[in-house]
Design a protein around this motif. Structure first.
Motif, PDB file in Angstrom:
ATOM      1  N   GLU A 112      45.222  45.628  27.527  1.00 23.74           N
ATOM      2  CA  GLU A 112      44.296  44.251  27.471  1.00 23.74           C
ATOM      3  C   GLU A 112      44.531  43.710  29.127  1.00 23.74           C
ATOM      4  O   GLU A 112      45.588  43.453  29.520  1.00 23.74           O
ATOM      5  CB  GLU A 112      44.777  43.286  26.480  1.00 23.74           C
ATOM      6  CG  GLU A 112      44.044  41.889  26.617  1.00 23.74           C
ATOM      7  CD  GLU A 112      44.563  40.807  25.552  1.00 23.74           C
ATOM      8  OE1 GLU A 112      43.964  39.922  25.181  1.00 23.74           O
ATOM      9  OE2 GLU A 112      45.736  40.808  25.618  1.00 23.74           O
ATOM     10  N   ASN A 113      43.644  43.549  29.567  1.00 24.58           N
ATOM     11  CA  ASN A 113      43.331  43.078  30.898  1.00 24.58           C
ATOM     12  C   ASN A 113      44.483  43.453  31.815  1.00 24.58           C
ATOM     13  O   ASN A 113      45.079  42.840  32.647  1.00 24.58           O
ATOM     14  CB  ASN A 113      43.419  41.489  30.963  1.00 24.58           C
ATOM     15  CG  ASN A 113      42.215  40.957  30.144  1.00 24.58           C
ATOM     16  OD1 ASN A 113      41.180  41.451  30.306  1.00 24.58           O
ATOM     17  ND2 ASN A 113      42.436  39.995  29.356  1.00 24.58           N
ATOM     18  N   SER A 115      46.116  44.879  35.303  1.00 22.00           N
ATOM     19  CA  SER A 115      46.003  44.569  36.685  1.00 22.00           C
ATOM     20  C   SER A 115      46.493  45.516  37.830  1.00 22.00           C
ATOM     21  O   SER A 115      46.052  45.345  39.037  1.00 22.00           O
ATOM     22  CB  SER A 115      46.241  43.092  36.777  1.00 22.00           C
ATOM     23  OG  SER A 115      47.945  42.920  36.883  1.00 22.00           O
ATOM     24  N   ALA A 139      38.662  44.576  29.198  1.00 17.28           N
ATOM     25  CA  ALA A 139      38.649  44.058  30.584  1.00 17.28           C
ATOM     26  C   ALA A 139      37.768  42.727  30.417  1.00 17.28           C
ATOM     27  O   ALA A 139      36.651  43.092  30.711  1.00 17.28           O
ATOM     28  CB  ALA A 139      38.338  45.042  31.711  1.00 17.28           C
ATOM     29  N   ASN A 140      38.173  41.639  30.390  1.00 16.13           N
ATOM     30  CA  ASN A 140      37.379  40.539  30.370  1.00 16.13           C
ATOM     31  C   ASN A 140      37.397  39.867  31.814  1.00 16.13           C
ATOM     32  O   ASN A 140      38.355  39.558  32.301  1.00 16.13           O
ATOM     33  CB  ASN A 140      37.958  39.440  29.331  1.00 16.13           C
ATOM     34  CG  ASN A 140      37.239  38.073  29.278  1.00 16.13           C
ATOM     35  OD1 ASN A 140      36.392  37.924  30.046  1.00 16.13           O
ATOM     36  ND2 ASN A 140      37.613  37.204  28.353  1.00 16.13           N
ATOM     37  N   SER A 143      39.330  36.925  32.995  1.00 19.42           N
ATOM     38  CA  SER A 143      40.884  36.863  33.059  1.00 19.42           C
ATOM     39  C   SER A 143      41.246  37.271  34.218  1.00 19.42           C
ATOM     40  O   SER A 143      42.512  37.379  34.665  1.00 19.42           O
ATOM     41  CB  SER A 143      41.355  37.799  32.055  1.00 19.42           C
ATOM     42  OG  SER A 143      40.974  37.444  30.774  1.00 19.42           O
ATOM     43  N   TYR A 144      40.324  37.770  35.403  1.00 15.52           N
ATOM     44  CA  TYR A 144      40.648  38.089  36.532  1.00 15.52           C
ATOM     45  C   TYR A 144      40.200  37.293  37.513  1.00 15.52           C
ATOM     46  O   TYR A 144      39.096  36.832  37.856  1.00 15.52           O
ATOM     47  CB  TYR A 144      39.928  39.551  36.870  1.00 15.52           C
ATOM     48  CG  TYR A 144      40.718  40.580  36.022  1.00 15.52           C
ATOM     49  CD1 TYR A 144      41.806  41.527  36.497  1.00 15.52           C
ATOM     50  CD2 TYR A 144      40.189  40.942  34.918  1.00 15.52           C
ATOM     51  CE1 TYR A 144      42.178  42.578  35.763  1.00 15.52           C
ATOM     52  CE2 TYR A 144      40.821  42.102  34.108  1.00 15.52           C
ATOM     53  CZ  TYR A 144      41.651  42.811  34.752  1.00 15.52           C
ATOM     54  OH  TYR A 144      42.107  43.839  33.711  1.00 15.52           O
ATOM     55  N   LEU A 150      40.280  43.675  39.256  1.00 14.22           N
ATOM     56  CA  LEU A 150      39.577  44.258  38.377  1.00 14.22           C
ATOM     57  C   LEU A 150      38.705  45.717  38.946  1.00 14.22           C
ATOM     58  O   LEU A 150      38.711  46.752  38.276  1.00 14.22           O
ATOM     59  CB  LEU A 150      38.407  43.269  38.024  1.00 14.22           C
ATOM     60  CG  LEU A 150      37.372  43.771  36.786  1.00 14.22           C
ATOM     61  CD1 LEU A 150      38.095  44.286  35.575  1.00 14.22           C
ATOM     62  CD2 LEU A 150      36.637  42.738  36.473  1.00 14.22           C
ATOM     63  N   ASP A 169      34.710  44.130  26.401  1.00  9.59           N
ATOM     64  CA  ASP A 169      34.819  42.929  27.304  1.00  9.59           C
ATOM     65  C   ASP A 169      35.304  41.842  26.357  1.00  9.59           C
ATOM     66  O   ASP A 169      35.564  40.541  26.919  1.00  9.59           O
ATOM     67  CB  ASP A 169      33.499  42.223  27.441  1.00  9.59           C
ATOM     68  CG  ASP A 169      32.722  41.819  26.400  1.00  9.59           C
ATOM     69  OD1 ASP A 169      32.560  42.370  25.322  1.00  9.59           O
ATOM     70  OD2 ASP A 169      31.988  40.617  26.457  1.00  9.59           O
ATOM     71  N   ASN A 213      48.794  42.329  29.677  1.00  5.53           N
ATOM     72  CA  ASN A 213      48.878  42.402  31.103  1.00  5.53           C
ATOM     73  C   ASN A 213      50.160  42.364  31.597  1.00  5.53           C
ATOM     74  O   ASN A 213      51.165  41.728  30.817  1.00  5.53           O
ATOM     75  CB  ASN A 213      48.196  41.101  31.666  1.00  5.53           C
ATOM     76  CG  ASN A 213      48.100  40.838  32.986  1.00  5.53           C
ATOM     77  OD1 ASN A 213      49.193  40.298  33.575  1.00  5.53           O
ATOM     78  ND2 ASN A 213      47.024  40.998  33.493  1.00  5.53           N
ATOM     79  N   SER A 219      47.499  38.559  25.013  1.00  8.52           N
ATOM     80  CA  SER A 219      46.748  37.090  24.820  1.00  8.52           C
ATOM     81  C   SER A 219      46.985  36.717  23.483  1.00  8.52           C
ATOM     82  O   SER A 219      47.208  37.492  22.625  1.00  8.52           O
ATOM     83  CB  SER A 219      45.261  37.061  25.032  1.00  8.52           C
ATOM     84  OG  SER A 219      44.549  37.841  24.126  1.00  8.52           O
TER      85      SER A 219
END
Length: 294
Positions: A112-113, A115, A139-140, A143-144, A150, A169, A213, A219
């Motif tokens: 999840e997301n 980085s 990969a929302n 959130s970046y 990203l 997403d 992350n 989240s």
């Protein structure tokens, strides 16, 4: 290559480079980059979604390579395999089939997301080494804060050509997709209700293990959708492992606990699609060969 060409030659300043990237990849604001298919029918950069409930204001989202193969009929896949096998070396075909026979869809991973592209790449190498085939990436773009992060994360994801990467997403679309296929969602978390990793019975169910992350973890939205959460016991001052190390530890426990039972539950047509994609990565000009054969 685009970045290196200009930075190394010092032809433009960094500020101008960022401006060019904004125009070329549309990475500023809410619009994610638009990536195109490579010669194998897959994508060099993992898309942000696999047509899973993408909002209308996200232009440029393309279907994943997995979706392209899903469009082919079973008969076309079989014919394509037969054609490409004529051009593959016997030892290469044997290697592909040997690895495929050891792949598992009883266990999959969710990121999840993420980085850090280095952590992502190391994690994917580990996942491939353990024989896990499917990786699901949430990969929302919201959130970046830094859209360039990203961009580089997507590049690291797309560089792994032997895994089946699925992009989303949102947490909802990912969890719905997996639960429809019988997976229980396990979240890596330090919350008060999480159980020690060694208490999980990996042989009991199909599991999708979610990693959050590197800084913020999973989240709350995804945690609320997990069937259970777990933690890796630690005896030092650090509270968590590097994500690639955590992936290695979790997969080791799953393997010794009976969680890697092979692809017995995967339908033959899905296995054939994976094998076809691997052949395309192994045969020079494979796509041109198939086009010539109509």
């Amino acid at each position: 290559g685009f970045i290196a060409k200009h930075i190394l030659s010092k032809e433009i300043k960094v500020s101008n480079l960022c401006s060019k990237l904004d125009r070329r990849y549309n990475i500023r604001g809410q619009s994610p980059p638009n990536w195109t298919k490579n010669d194998y029918g897959t994508f060099d950069k993992i898309p942000l979604g696999e047509t899973h409930h993408l909002p209308d204001n996200y232009p440029g989202i393309v279907e994943s390579g997995e979706k392209e193969f899903e469009k082919m009929s079973d008969g076309d896949v079989s014919v394509a395999i037969e054609i490409l096998e004529e051009f593959a070396r016997p030892n290469r075909k044997a290697k592909l089939r040997s690895v495929l026979s050891k792949r598992t869809d009883n266990l999959c991973a969710i990121f999840e997301n993420p980085s850090n592209p280095n952590n992502v790449w190391a994690s994917l190498r580990t996942i491939d080494s353990f024989g896990v085939q499917n990786v699901h990436v949430i990969a929302n773009p919201e959130s970046y804060v830094k859209k360039g992060r990203l961009l580089t994360m997507n590049s690291a994801m797309g560089s792994q050509k032997w895994l089946s990467l699925h992009g989303y997403d949102s947490e909802e679309s990912c969890v719905d997709y997996l639960k429809e296929r019988g997976y229980r969602i396990l979240g890596a978390s330090l919350d008060s209700n999480s159980i020690p990793l060694n208490e999980i019975d990996w042989s009991k169910d199909k599991f999708a293990v979610a990693f959050g992350n590197e800084k913020s973890g999973l989240s709350q939205s995804l945690l609320s959708k997990c069937d259970a959460t777990f933690h890796i016991p630690m005896n030092g001052f650090a509270e968590s492992y590097n994500i690639s190390v955590a992936v290695s530890i979790v997969l080791t426990h799953a393997m010794t606990g009976g969680g890697m039972i092979g692809m017995k539950s995967m339908p033959a047509d899905e296995r054939n699609r994976i094998y076809l994609r691997w052949l395309l990565h192994s045969v020079a000009s494979g796509e041109d060969i198939l086009k010539h054969a109509n």
